[in-house]
Design a protein around this motif. Structure first.
Motif, PDB file in Angstrom:
ATOM      1  N   SER A   2      -2.522 -21.807  11.151  1.00  0.00           N
ATOM      2  CA  SER A   2      -3.292 -22.261  12.309  1.00  0.00           C
ATOM      3  C   SER A   2      -2.443 -22.210  13.567  1.00  0.00           C
ATOM      4  N   VAL A  55      -7.351 -21.740  16.437  1.00  0.00           N
ATOM      5  CA  VAL A  55      -7.496 -20.425  15.809  1.00  0.00           C
ATOM      6  C   VAL A  55      -6.835 -20.465  14.437  1.00  0.00           C
ATOM      7  N   TYR A  60      -5.840 -18.167  10.973  1.00  0.00           N
ATOM      8  CA  TYR A  60      -5.589 -16.837  10.421  1.00  0.00           C
ATOM      9  C   TYR A  60      -5.613 -16.991   8.909  1.00  0.00           C
ATOM     10  N   VAL A  79      -9.749 -13.864  11.223  1.00  0.00           N
ATOM     11  CA  VAL A  79      -9.367 -14.684  12.367  1.00  0.00           C
ATOM     12  C   VAL A  79     -10.590 -15.473  12.803  1.00  0.00           C
ATOM     13  N   GLU A  80     -10.455 -16.799  12.830  1.00  0.00           N
ATOM     14  CA  GLU A  80     -11.545 -17.684  13.215  1.00  0.00           C
ATOM     15  C   GLU A  80     -11.114 -18.584  14.361  1.00  0.00           C
ATOM     16  N   GLN A  81     -12.050 -18.858  15.253  1.00  0.00           N
ATOM     17  CA  GLN A  81     -11.809 -19.837  16.304  1.00  0.00           C
ATOM     18  C   GLN A  81     -12.974 -20.806  16.303  1.00  0.00           C
TER      19      GLN A  81
END
Length: 161
Positions: free
Chosen positions: A89, A93, A95, A117-119
């Motif tokens: 993290s 964000v 990963y 990849v997340e936000q």
């Protein structure tokens, strides 16, 4: 020169993107887009690293975390493949680095991996590793490192405590 951001250490003079340093263990590493970019995640003692970028160049993203700060989803022991995730993290964000090993003996490329990849819970990107480039396997040494650092994984909650 070092730049410190909350929970992130960027080394401006760090080594070029490459394999894990001597004395460390590979978690999940691979190439993307026919070798244009490389992802290398390593474990050395209680430190886990995430390095992404073009081979032979300065990393585009480099994170170094204590193993207690890297989330992990271990394989639950069921299904048609063996899989695990290591989650680095950086602020909001995440990963999510994963691998999957097919139990099918006829699979052409039994090992697959990638990074999501997340936000704020929204997927920004999903990069899949080049076939045949994955270096990983069950079990990730991160599980034992987290246990050695005093954490316990709860199968009931799916969380590290």
């Amino acid at each position: 020169m070092r730049i410190f951001l909350p929970g992130l250490l960027l080394l401006a003079n760090s080594a070029a993107v490459s394999a894990c340093p001597e004395g460390s263990e590979t978690l999940i590493s691979c190439t993307f887009k026919d070798g244009v970019r490389t992802l290398t995640t390593c474990l050395q003692g209680e430190q886990a690293t995430y390095v992404f970028g073009r081979p032979g160049r300065q990393p585009e993203l480099e994170m170094k975390r204590d193993v207690r700060d890297v989330d992990m989803t271990p394989w639950p022991g069921i299904g048609g493949s063996i899989w695990e995730e290591a989650i680095f993290s950086n602020g909001n964000v995440r990963y999510i680095v994963y691998y999957s090993l097919s139990k099918d003996p006829g699979a052409r490329f039994p090992m697959e991996a990638g990074v999501i990849v997340e936000q704020n819970g929204e997927e920004l990107a999903h990069l899949r590793c080049d076939a045949g480039s994955v270096d990983s396997g069950y079990p990730l040494p991160l599980f034992d490192a987290k246990v050695a650092a005093g954490q316990v994984y709860s199968l009931e909650t799916g969380q590290w405590e």
